[in-house]
Motif scaffolding. Structure first.
Motif, short mmCIF file in Angstrom:
data_model
loop_
_atom_site.label_atom_id
_atom_site.label_comp_id
_atom_site.label_asym_id
_atom_site.label_seq_id
_atom_site.Cartn_x
_atom_site.Cartn_y
_atom_site.Cartn_z
N TYR A 1 27.44 69.58 62.15
CA TYR A 1 28.63 68.81 61.76
C TYR A 1 29.91 69.46 62.29
O TYR A 1 30.85 68.76 62.66
CB TYR A 1 28.67 68.58 60.24
N HIS A 2 29.99 70.78 62.35
CA HIS A 2 31.14 71.44 62.99
C HIS A 2 31.23 70.96 64.45
O HIS A 2 32.29 70.66 64.96
CB HIS A 2 30.97 72.96 62.99
N GLU A 3 30.06 70.95 65.11
CA GLU A 3 30.06 70.57 66.54
C GLU A 3 30.51 69.11 66.72
O GLU A 3 31.28 68.80 67.63
CB GLU A 3 28.66 70.81 67.15
N ILE A 4 30.04 68.24 65.85
CA ILE A 4 30.45 66.83 65.94
C ILE A 4 31.98 66.72 65.77
O ILE A 4 32.65 65.98 66.50
CB ILE A 4 29.71 65.97 64.88
N ALA A 5 32.53 67.48 64.80
CA ALA A 5 33.98 67.44 64.56
C ALA A 5 34.73 67.94 65.81
O ALA A 5 35.75 67.35 66.22
CB ALA A 5 34.33 68.30 63.36
N GLU A 6 34.21 68.99 66.44
CA GLU A 6 34.88 69.53 67.63
C GLU A 6 34.82 68.54 68.80
O GLU A 6 35.81 68.34 69.51
CB GLU A 6 34.25 70.88 68.01
N GLU A 7 33.65 67.92 68.97
CA GLU A 7 33.53 66.94 70.06
C GLU A 7 34.43 65.74 69.81
O GLU A 7 34.93 65.12 70.76
CB GLU A 7 32.07 66.48 70.22
N THR A 8 34.65 65.42 68.55
CA THR A 8 35.56 64.31 68.23
C THR A 8 36.98 64.64 68.69
O THR A 8 37.66 63.80 69.29
CB THR A 8 35.53 64.04 66.70
N GLN A 9 37.41 65.87 68.45
CA GLN A 9 38.74 66.30 68.90
C GLN A 9 38.81 66.30 70.44
O GLN A 9 39.81 65.88 71.02
CB GLN A 9 39.08 67.69 68.35
N HIS A 10 37.73 66.75 71.09
CA HIS A 10 37.73 66.76 72.56
C HIS A 10 37.90 65.35 73.10
O HIS A 10 38.67 65.11 74.02
CB HIS A 10 36.41 67.33 73.13
N SER A 11 37.14 64.42 72.52
CA SER A 11 37.18 63.05 73.04
C SER A 11 38.56 62.42 72.83
O SER A 11 39.04 61.67 73.67
CB SER A 11 36.10 62.19 72.38
N MET A 12 39.20 62.73 71.69
CA MET A 12 40.56 62.20 71.47
C MET A 12 41.53 62.77 72.51
O MET A 12 42.39 62.07 73.03
CB MET A 12 41.04 62.52 70.05
N MET A 13 41.34 64.06 72.81
CA MET A 13 42.20 64.73 73.78
C MET A 13 41.97 64.15 75.19
O MET A 13 42.93 63.83 75.91
CB MET A 13 41.82 66.22 73.73
N PHE A 14 40.71 63.95 75.56
CA PHE A 14 40.40 63.40 76.89
C PHE A 14 40.92 61.97 77.01
O PHE A 14 41.52 61.59 78.00
CB PHE A 14 38.87 63.37 77.13
N GLN A 15 40.69 61.17 75.95
CA GLN A 15 41.09 59.77 76.01
C GLN A 15 42.61 59.63 76.04
O GLN A 15 43.15 58.75 76.71
CB GLN A 15 40.49 59.00 74.81
N GLU A 16 43.30 60.50 75.31
CA GLU A 16 44.78 60.47 75.33
C GLU A 16 45.28 60.73 76.75
O GLU A 16 46.21 60.09 77.23
CB GLU A 16 45.33 61.53 74.36
N PHE A 17 44.62 61.66 77.43
CA PHE A 17 45.00 61.95 78.82
C PHE A 17 44.75 60.72 79.69
O PHE A 17 45.62 60.30 80.45
CB PHE A 17 44.22 63.15 79.36
N VAL A 18 43.57 60.13 79.58
CA VAL A 18 43.21 58.95 80.38
C VAL A 18 44.25 57.85 80.16
O VAL A 18 44.74 57.23 81.11
CB VAL A 18 41.79 58.45 80.02
N LYS A 19 44.61 57.62 78.90
CA LYS A 19 45.57 56.57 78.55
C LYS A 19 46.92 56.82 79.24
O LYS A 19 47.55 55.91 79.75
CB LYS A 19 45.74 56.55 77.02
N ARG A 20 47.33 58.07 79.26
CA ARG A 20 48.65 58.40 79.83
C ARG A 20 48.71 58.28 81.35
O ARG A 20 49.79 58.33 81.93
CB ARG A 20 49.07 59.83 79.40
N THR A 21 47.57 58.16 82.02
CA THR A 21 47.60 58.02 83.48
C THR A 21 47.99 56.61 83.92
O THR A 21 48.43 56.41 85.04
CB THR A 21 46.21 58.32 84.13
N ASN A 22 47.79 55.62 83.02
CA ASN A 22 48.01 54.20 83.37
C ASN A 22 47.19 53.77 84.57
O ASN A 22 47.58 52.84 85.28
CB ASN A 22 49.50 53.92 83.63
N LEU A 23 46.07 54.45 84.83
CA LEU A 23 45.19 54.05 85.94
C LEU A 23 43.98 53.33 85.35
O LEU A 23 43.64 53.54 84.18
CB LEU A 23 44.73 55.29 86.72
N ARG A 24 43.33 52.54 86.17
CA ARG A 24 42.08 51.90 85.70
C ARG A 24 40.95 52.90 85.92
O ARG A 24 40.43 53.01 87.03
CB ARG A 24 41.82 50.61 86.50
N VAL A 25 40.64 53.63 84.87
CA VAL A 25 39.67 54.73 85.01
C VAL A 25 38.28 54.29 84.52
O VAL A 25 38.13 53.88 83.38
CB VAL A 25 40.14 55.96 84.20
#
Ligand SMILES: [Fe+2]
Ligand SMILES: [Fe+2]
Length: 328
Positions: free
Chosen positions: A133-157
């Protein structure tokens, strides 16, 4: 019917164990899980608190020269790439990094679903539950961080090619029916990302501070995830029966070979989007000994583990060679 129920032989036959050895092994396993769980409490990151998204220096702009391809990506060294106008070079570099992030989000989605499936199968007193469950929580934070970056590029990724995504969506159920194979898949995705981020940090290749911050956070937490997956395999793979060991030996190179390509090479969709000539892709990747060395390095620890577990052996050794992921 699960995979295990449909097989003609049991994946895990009952083998009588030496009681003393078994209890020492059990203690070491519980100590490792307690240590990893404690580290997750002491050192963890939040996708929004620990990344300075609104810092003007962190802004994401497709023409920013700091996003040009880093040296680790062999495409950046081709004459074709170097002859492009600077804003185009920056956009390709940004798009490659964002694709890396998007593949990370998709991979971690499958990983989290697999870990939830794994946790669901555990008895109440299992020490694995808390760590997972610690690992799931950490991966959740990673995915939010990655997706926030993707969103900020305004590219069709786009991330994984659709056929690969279709196969990958079948992976979470393995975490219950064949967890050893699931954890090979976990290492197949985590190690190449980790190796590349680690090397880029060590060699100070990231020029944009946001790319650097994301990589720093990720490598710290991934070290725990890979420790768990490796320890799980060392503990459980030797207990598999003949059929389980053969299935693992056959499928490990297939999974690792496909994952390393996915993580390190631009997809056909990406090559088409930027009109990268086929000859340039061949020159940068398939025919490039430096890139071939990079692929082998990207899964070196997992390959070493597979060798230790006796999974690299005839009649399956040729698959490692066919994917170009054998050691030199
Ligand atoms: Fe992650
Ligand atoms: Fe991870």
């Amino acid at each position: 019917m699960t995979l295990e129920q449909s097989l003609p032989l049991p994946l895990r036959p009952e083998i009588p164990e030496d009681a003393e050895l078994a209890s020492a092994d059990e203690r070491a396993w519980r100590d490792l899980l307690a240590r990893l769980s404690r580290q997750s409490v002491l050192k963890h990151f939040d996708a929004y608190e620990d990344v300075d998204w609104d810092n003007p220096d962190f802004s994401v702009d497709a023409g920013d020269p700091r996003f040009e391809l880093i040296e680790l990506d062999p495409l950046g060294g081709t004459d074709w790439y170097r002859s492009l106008p600077q804003p185009r070079r920056a956009q390709i570099g940004l798009h490659r990094f964002a694709t890396f992030m998007k593949v990370g989000v998709q991979f971690e989605n499958i990983l989290k679903r697999g870990l939830l499936t794994f946790a669901e199968s555990l008895p109440n007193d299992a020490p694995e539950f808390r760590y997972v469950y610690h690992e799931i929580a950490e991966e959740t934070q990673h995915s939010m961080m990655f997706q926030e970056f993707v969103k900020r590029t305004n590219l069709r990724v786009h991330g994984m090619p659709p056929t690969l995504l279709w196969f990958a969506r079948r992976i979470p159920s393995l975490a219950r029916s064949f967890p050893e194979l699931f954890f090979v898949f976990v290492l197949g995705g985590e190690e190449p990302i980790d190796q590349m981020q680690r090397r880029a940090l060590r060699e100070q290749q990231w020029r944009h501070p946001l790319a650097q911050r994301i990589s720093q956070i990720h490598v710290i937490e991934e070290a725990r995830h890979m420790s768990f997956a490796r320890a799980y395999l060392l503990r459980h793979a030797p207990r598999l029966g003949w059929l389980g060991r053969n299935l693992l030996a056959l499928r490990a190179p297939l999974i690792l070979g496909n994952m390393v390509n996915l993580m390190l090479m631009p997809s056909p969709h990406f090559a088409k989007r930027y009109q990268i000539p086929k000859s340039v892709v061949r020159q940068a990747y398939r025919d490039n000994p430096v890139y071939q060395g990079l692929r082998r390095e990207a899964i070196a620890k997992t390959r070493h583990l597979c060798r230790e577990l006796g999974l690299i052996r005839p009649p399956y050794s040729w698959i490692w060679r066919a994917y170009g992921v054998e050691s030199e």
